[in-house]
Design a protein around this motif. Structure first.
Motif, short mmCIF file in Angstrom:
data_model
loop_
_atom_site.label_atom_id
_atom_site.label_comp_id
_atom_site.label_asym_id
_atom_site.label_seq_id
_atom_site.Cartn_x
_atom_site.Cartn_y
_atom_site.Cartn_z
N PRO A 68 0.83 -1.20 0.00
CA PRO A 68 0.00 0.00 0.00
C PRO A 68 0.88 1.27 0.00
O PRO A 68 2.02 1.23 0.41
CB PRO A 68 -0.78 -0.12 1.31
CG PRO A 68 0.17 -0.84 2.23
CD PRO A 68 0.98 -1.77 1.37
N LEU A 69 0.25 2.35 -0.44
CA LEU A 69 0.96 3.64 -0.51
C LEU A 69 1.42 4.08 0.88
O LEU A 69 2.53 4.60 1.06
CB LEU A 69 -0.01 4.69 -1.07
CG LEU A 69 0.49 6.11 -1.21
CD1 LEU A 69 1.47 6.21 -2.36
CD2 LEU A 69 -0.69 7.05 -1.43
N ALA A 70 0.54 3.88 1.87
CA ALA A 70 0.80 4.29 3.25
C ALA A 70 -0.15 3.49 4.13
O ALA A 70 -1.00 2.77 3.61
CB ALA A 70 0.55 5.79 3.41
N LEU A 71 0.00 3.63 5.44
CA LEU A 71 -0.79 2.78 6.33
C LEU A 71 -1.88 3.53 7.07
O LEU A 71 -2.57 2.95 7.90
CB LEU A 71 0.15 2.09 7.35
CG LEU A 71 1.22 1.19 6.71
CD1 LEU A 71 2.12 0.58 7.79
CD2 LEU A 71 0.56 0.09 5.87
N LEU A 74 -5.23 -4.94 3.12
CA LEU A 74 -4.22 -4.07 2.48
C LEU A 74 -3.45 -4.78 1.37
O LEU A 74 -2.90 -4.11 0.48
CB LEU A 74 -3.22 -3.56 3.54
CG LEU A 74 -3.77 -2.58 4.56
CD1 LEU A 74 -2.66 -2.10 5.49
CD2 LEU A 74 -4.45 -1.38 3.90
N ASP A 75 -3.43 -6.11 1.38
CA ASP A 75 -2.63 -6.83 0.38
C ASP A 75 -3.45 -7.21 -0.85
O ASP A 75 -3.00 -7.00 -1.98
CB ASP A 75 -2.01 -8.07 1.02
CG ASP A 75 -0.96 -8.70 0.12
OD1 ASP A 75 -0.12 -7.96 -0.43
OD2 ASP A 75 -0.98 -9.93 -0.06
N PHE A 76 -4.65 -7.77 -0.68
CA PHE A 76 -5.50 -8.08 -1.84
C PHE A 76 -6.38 -6.89 -2.23
O PHE A 76 -6.70 -6.68 -3.40
CB PHE A 76 -6.51 -9.20 -1.55
CG PHE A 76 -5.94 -10.51 -1.13
CD1 PHE A 76 -4.63 -10.86 -1.40
CD2 PHE A 76 -6.75 -11.43 -0.49
CE1 PHE A 76 -4.14 -12.09 -1.00
CE2 PHE A 76 -6.27 -12.65 -0.09
CZ PHE A 76 -4.97 -12.99 -0.35
N GLY A 77 -6.82 -6.16 -1.18
CA GLY A 77 -7.80 -5.10 -1.39
C GLY A 77 -7.45 -4.13 -2.52
O GLY A 77 -8.33 -3.76 -3.31
N GLY A 107 -9.07 -0.69 -6.54
CA GLY A 107 -8.56 0.10 -7.67
C GLY A 107 -9.41 -0.09 -8.91
O GLY A 107 -9.77 0.87 -9.59
N LEU A 108 -9.78 -1.33 -9.19
CA LEU A 108 -10.58 -1.58 -10.40
C LEU A 108 -11.99 -1.01 -10.24
O LEU A 108 -12.54 -0.43 -11.18
CB LEU A 108 -10.65 -3.08 -10.70
CG LEU A 108 -11.43 -3.44 -11.96
CD1 LEU A 108 -10.88 -2.74 -13.20
CD2 LEU A 108 -11.46 -4.95 -12.19
N MET A 109 -12.56 -1.15 -9.04
CA MET A 109 -13.91 -0.61 -8.84
C MET A 109 -13.94 0.90 -9.04
O MET A 109 -14.83 1.43 -9.68
CB MET A 109 -14.40 -0.96 -7.42
CG MET A 109 -14.80 -2.42 -7.28
SD MET A 109 -15.41 -2.72 -5.59
CE MET A 109 -16.06 -4.39 -5.80
N LEU A 159 -9.70 4.51 1.06
CA LEU A 159 -10.77 3.51 1.06
C LEU A 159 -10.33 2.24 1.79
O LEU A 159 -11.08 1.67 2.60
CB LEU A 159 -11.16 3.23 -0.39
CG LEU A 159 -12.29 2.26 -0.69
CD1 LEU A 159 -13.49 2.47 0.20
CD2 LEU A 159 -12.70 2.39 -2.16
N LEU A 160 -9.11 1.80 1.53
CA LEU A 160 -8.62 0.59 2.18
C LEU A 160 -8.50 0.76 3.70
O LEU A 160 -8.94 -0.10 4.47
CB LEU A 160 -7.25 0.20 1.60
CG LEU A 160 -7.29 -0.27 0.16
CD1 LEU A 160 -5.89 -0.27 -0.43
CD2 LEU A 160 -7.91 -1.66 0.07
#
Ligand SMILES: NC(=O)c1ccc[n+]([C@@H]2O[C@H](COP(=O)([O-])OP(=O)(O)OC[C@H]3O[C@@H](n4cnc5c(N)ncnc54)[C@H](O)[C@@H]3O)[C@@H](O)[C@H]2O)c1
Length: 359
Positions: free
Chosen positions: A99-102, A173-176, A181-183, A320-321
């Protein structure tokens, strides 16, 4: 005229197995592997030797090197935010693995720094640049299913490693990022999210009957409200382990089934009362390999246009994540504080033209 000089920060599995093979083949016309670095110097040296990267630097040297225009951050999630921030402040464009950040605050802060610095910021995955996902978007924009009312996805993959369930990883955070992103690429920004899921103990993989308590949720059922008025449902789980992931977009006059956005393969399928067809896909960038997002940034710099995985898009998807995690924690719906435009779709393929970066 030259290619875009990039620095690889983090020379682990994903660098060796995905990005560097792509950058030395599919996207070698767009990017120049200028240098690499890793907290473990031997890892950087091994990558440099295998992929012909001319400079092995320390992470600090790489961030400071004026020859590097864009940093590809392939380090572990716990290191992403700090390195992204330092790279942006050093005047680099940044492409970061997920992820970009936590946290929400960290993501928004990175977006602000990128804007202030006039630099591009993008986060993986770049699978939305893949042909089936672009084909779905093209059909939606052409009104193939009427007005989109709902999107649905389920992702489940069994992972037994205890260290996977640390706060910076786990399925959210890993699959999400792939599904979120696609949604957002297909339907636009989300205004509200609510997630349900109860903590469970997971079995240890050591052959004993012992269990461990994951430090991050291993299962979530998520409801999404899009700004467009459409709704979404998303399942992210390592507990319910039948891996048959994909996305369905439901409109007032039809449905598009989109293949798993964790990969580039497959075809999107349109079903209406009149049609039952795979969607054709032929786009300008060969966006079928990890690293496509970096190639798109190179083209964007050359053409002086925004990159497709734009700054606001990656901040919004990250918010969102972390909002899903927040909702799981508090039991309440979360209103998002950020928004974004849908990323621009890929242009259709025309006559090939060689890449040249003006610097
Ligand atoms: N492995 C995969 O299949 C996969 C798939 C998709 C995405 N990713 C993402 O790629 C990223 C990296 O994953 P990986 O599997 O390659 O991990 P990895 O542990 O194999 O590699 C990470 C590398 O980063 C280095 N590193 C850690 N902290 C650093 C720091 N502060 N400065 C410089 N180097 C540092 C480590 O020494 C290591 O070599 C993660 O964000 C992960 O989510 C991995």
């Amino acid at each position: 005229m030259s290619r875009l000089p990039i620095g690889i920060l983090g020379c682990g599995a994903i660098a060796r197995n995905a990005y560097l093979p792509s950058f030395t083949t599919h996207y070698s016309g767009e990017v120049e592997l200028f240098a690499c670095a890793d907290a473990v110097p031997a890892a950087a040296a091994a990558c440099a030797e295998k992929f012909g990267i001319p400079r092995v630097l320390s992470p600090e040297e790489l961030l400071a090197d004026p020859g590097i225009a864009l940093v590809v951050n392939l380090t572990i999630p716990e290191a992403h935010e700090e390195l992204n921030r330092k790279a942006l402040l050093a005047g680099k464009h940044v492409y970061c693995e997920k992820p970009l950040a936590l946290s929400r605050a960290e993501a928004i802060h990175l977006g602000k720094i990128a804007a202030e610095q006039g630099r591009m910021l993008a986060v993986a995955p770049d699978t939305i640049l893949g042909a089936p996902h672009q084909a779905a978007r093209k059909a939606l924009d052409a009104g193939a299913v009427g007005t989109v009312r709902h999107v649905s996805a389920w992702c489940s993959l069994h992972i037994g490693l205890e260290r996977y369930y640390r706060p910076a990883a786990g399925p959210i955070l890993d699959f999400g990022p792939y599904y979120v992103g696609l949604m957002v690429f297909l339907l636009g920004p989300v205004t509200r999210v609510a997630a349900l899921g109860a903590p469970v103990e997971l079995p240890k993989e050591d052959g004993t009957k012992e269990t461990f308590a994951p430090q991050t949720p291993s299962h979530a059922a998520v409801a999404l409200q899009f700004a467009s008025g459409a709704t979404g449902t998303l399942g992210l789980s390592t507990d319910a382990c039948i891996y048959e992931s994909g996305i369905e977009v439901l409109g007032t006059s039809g449905r598009i089934t989109v293949p798993d956005p964790n990969k580039f393969e497959g075809a999107s399928h349109l079903k209406t009362y009149q049609e039952d067809v795979d969607l054709p896909a032929d786009f300008a960038l060969d966006g079928r390999h990890r690293g496509a997002g970096v190639a798109d940034m190179a083209w964007a710099l050359r053409d002086r246009r925004p990159h497709r995985l734009g700054n606001a898009f990656c901040v919004h998807c990250t918010e969102l994540l972390v909002s899903i995690l927040e909702s799981l924690d508090t039991g309440r719906a979360v209103d998002l504080s950020t928004t974004c435009e849908r990323p621009a779709p890929m242009a259709p393929r025309t006559a090939p033209h060689p890449f040249a970066w003006a610097g």
